[in-house]
Design an enzyme around this catalytic site. Structure first.
Site, PDB file in Angstrom:
ATOM      1  N   HIS A 104      -6.646  -5.729  -1.589  1.00  0.00           N
ATOM      2  CA  HIS A 104      -5.611  -4.710  -1.391  1.00  0.00           C
ATOM      3  C   HIS A 104      -4.526  -5.311  -0.502  1.00  0.00           C
ATOM      4  O   HIS A 104      -4.793  -5.632   0.660  1.00  0.00           O
ATOM      5  CB  HIS A 104      -6.207  -3.456  -0.748  1.00  0.00           C
ATOM      6  N   SER A 108       0.829  -1.202   0.000  1.00  0.00           N
ATOM      7  CA  SER A 108       0.000   0.000   0.000  1.00  0.00           C
ATOM      8  C   SER A 108       0.868   1.258   0.000  1.00  0.00           C
ATOM      9  O   SER A 108       1.671   1.450  -0.908  1.00  0.00           O
ATOM     10  CB  SER A 108      -0.972  -0.037   1.180  1.00  0.00           C
ATOM     11  N   ASP A 156      -8.082  -2.770  -7.389  1.00  0.00           N
ATOM     12  CA  ASP A 156      -7.605  -2.514  -6.035  1.00  0.00           C
ATOM     13  C   ASP A 156      -8.687  -1.808  -5.222  1.00  0.00           C
ATOM     14  O   ASP A 156      -9.213  -0.759  -5.625  1.00  0.00           O
ATOM     15  CB  ASP A 156      -6.348  -1.648  -6.096  1.00  0.00           C
TER      16      ASP A 156
END
Length: 397
Positions: free
Chosen positions: A344, A179, A276
Site C-alpha cells: 500500500h 492512499s 492493495d
C-alpha cells in the site's frame, strides 16, 4: 573503525533507519521543515481541532526551478463524531501533534540517483488533517466540542499560499498523493489545473488511491456505507465532480475513483497494487465480515491463505482490472502501473520507487514508468501478472 565495525553499523542503520541505507548505497536524509498557512483563517480553513493547516516545501533548482510537484499526505478517514474527535487529538487531525520536519524520499527526493525525473522540481508535501481527503466543508459544535470539517478550504488555502511562491507561473506541474491522499488527487485534479497557466504541462498521479466500490466477503457494501456517512457528516457532496454527480442516481458514489475517473479532463496516472493491503483488510475482508476470524492468518501472511481465500483475492484483482478497463483501453494520454504486490503506497518509499531491488513490471520500475508517462517518452501502461508470479515485490504481509 575497522571493516567489521562498518558492516555492523550499516546493518543497524538498515534495520532501524532504512531511508539512510538502500541498495544504491548510503543516502543522507532530506528533512524539510513545516510551513503553517497563516492566512488560512481568513478562508475558514482549519484542521479538525481548529489548528492551522500546513505543508512542507523544498525548493527546486536548475532546470526544475519552475516545475512543481504537490503530494497529498494520506492517513484514512473519519466518518462519525467519535472517530473525528479522536482524530482531532492526533497527527492526522491537528498540526499541533505533527512532526515539524518530514523526510522527503522516493518521488520527493532531491537526489537524481534516487528520483531521476523530479529531483530538482519544487516538491511539496501537503499535510492531512481533515479526515475526508481534503473535500469536506462543514463544522460540528455540541456546546462543548468543536470540529472543523474544512478539507476543501484547506486545499484552497494551501494553493493560494503557494501561487505567489512560484506555483502561479509553473511550466510543469504534477498533483499526486498516497492512499487517502491518492483519493484526493482524483477529487482535485481538474481544480489544480484551473489555478495554473494555460500553457503549463499539468498532470496527476494517484498512488494507492483507487479504492473500489466492492462488496465484502459477507456481500455487504461496507466501504460504500462508510463513505456515505463520511460524505454526510463532512458536507462533501457539493465538492464532488458535478458532471459525475449529475449523472449518477447516487451522487455520493462519485467519491469512489472508478466513478469520478471518466469525468477527469487532466492527464492521469494510476499507481496501485491489485492486492492493495488496505483494501484487502478494510474493503474486501473488514472485521465485521469475518466474526470468526477465519482470515486472520491470511491477513498476516499471504502464504497462509488457503485455496478458497486466494481465489477470492484473485477475484478482487479481476474486479479492479475490470473497473480500469476503459481507462486502459481507450485513453492515450493516461498511464497506469498495476502490480501484484501485497502492499500500500509505493511512490514515497525509496525502495519501491527507484532502487536496484525495486518492484518491476516488464523490467520497468515505478519511477521509470511514471517518468516515461509524464514526459511522453514511451507508452506507460503496465499490468502485472497475477500473484504469485512477480518475484520483485516488496510485500507488506
Amino acid at each position: 573503525m575497522n571493516v567489521n565495525s562498518i558492516v555492523v553499523l550499516k546493518l543497524v542503520l538498515f534495520i532501524y533507519w532504512p531511508w539512510l541505507v538502500n541498495s544504491e548505497g548510503e543516502q543522507n536524509r532530506l528533512l524539510v521543515n513545516m510551513t503553517l498557512v497563516q492566512n488560512a483563517s481568513a478562508l475558514g480553513a482549519y484542521c479538525l481541532d481548529g489548528s492551522l493547516p500546513a505543508y512542507h516545501l523544498h525548493r527546486g533548482f536548475g532546470a526544475g526551478a519552475d516545475n512543481w510537484l504537490l503530494q497529498f499526505e494520506g492517513g484514512g478517514w473519519c466518518n462519525d463524531i467519535k472517530s473525528c474527535l479522536d482524530r482531532s487529538k492526533s497527527n492526522h487531525g491537528s498540526t499541533r501533534y505533527m512532526n515539524k520536519w518530514e523526510v522527503f524520499s522516493g518521488i520527493l527526493s532531491n537526489n537524481a540517483s534516487f528520483n531521476p525525473d523530479f529531483y530538482n522540481w519544487n516538491r511539496v508535501k501537503i499535510r492531512y488533517c481533515d479526515g475526508a481527503s481534503f473535500s469536506g466543508d462543514a463544522k460540528f459544535y455540541n456546546g462543548t466540542s468543536m470540529l472543523y470539517f474544512r478539507g476543501q478550504r484547506i486545499w484552497q488555502a494551501i494553493i493560494l499560499d503557494l501561487l505567489p511562491k512560484g506555483l502561479g507561473h509553473a511550466k510543469k506541474a504534477m498533483l499526486s498523493g498516497c492512499s487517502a491522499g491518492g483519493l484526493a488527487t482524483f477529487l482535485h485534479c481538474d481544480n489544480f489545473t484551473s489555478f495554473l497557466p494555460k500553457n503549463a504541462s499539468v498532470k496527476c498521479l494517484s498512488d494507492a488511491g483507487f479504492f473500489l466500490d466492492e462488496r465484502d466477503i459477507a456481500l455487504n457494501h461496507t466501504m460504500r456505507s462508510f463513505y456515505e456517512d463520511l460524505i454526510t457528516l463532512q458536507g462533501v457532496e457539493p465538492n464532488l465532480n458535478q458532471n459525475c454527480t449529475s449523472t449518477l442516481y447516487y451522487p455520493h458514489l462519485c467519491f469512489f475513483p472508478q466513478y469520478a475517473l471518466p469525468y477527469i479532463e487532466t492527464p492521469f496516472f494510476i499507481l496501485n497494487s491489485a492486492y492493495d493491503v488496505y483494501q484487502f483488510h478494510h474493503i474486501l475482508v473488514p472485521p465485521s465480515s469475518d466474526p470468526r476470524r477465519h482470515w486472520d492468518h491470511c491477513k498476516l501472511n499471504v502464504t497462509a491463505c488457503d485455496a478458497s481465500q486466494l481465489n477470492i483475492l484473485q477475484g478482487f484483482r479481476n474486479d479492479m482490472l475490470a473497473a480500469l478497463r476503459d481507462f486502459y483501453q481507450n485513453s492515450t494520454r493516461d498511464g497506469m502501473y498495476i502490480n501484484s504486490c501485497f502492499t500500500h503506497c509505493q511512490s514515497e518509499t525509496q525502495e519501491t520507487w527507484f532502487a536496484v531491488g525495486s518492484p518491476r513490471i516488464h523490467n520497468k520500475t515505478i519511477a521509470e514508468t511514471v517518468g516515461d508517462w509524464y514526459f511522453s517518452r514511451n507508452i506507460s501502461k503496465e499490468i502485472d501478472c497475477a500473484y504469485p508470479c512477480d518475484t520483485t515485490c516488496h510485500h507488506m504481509i
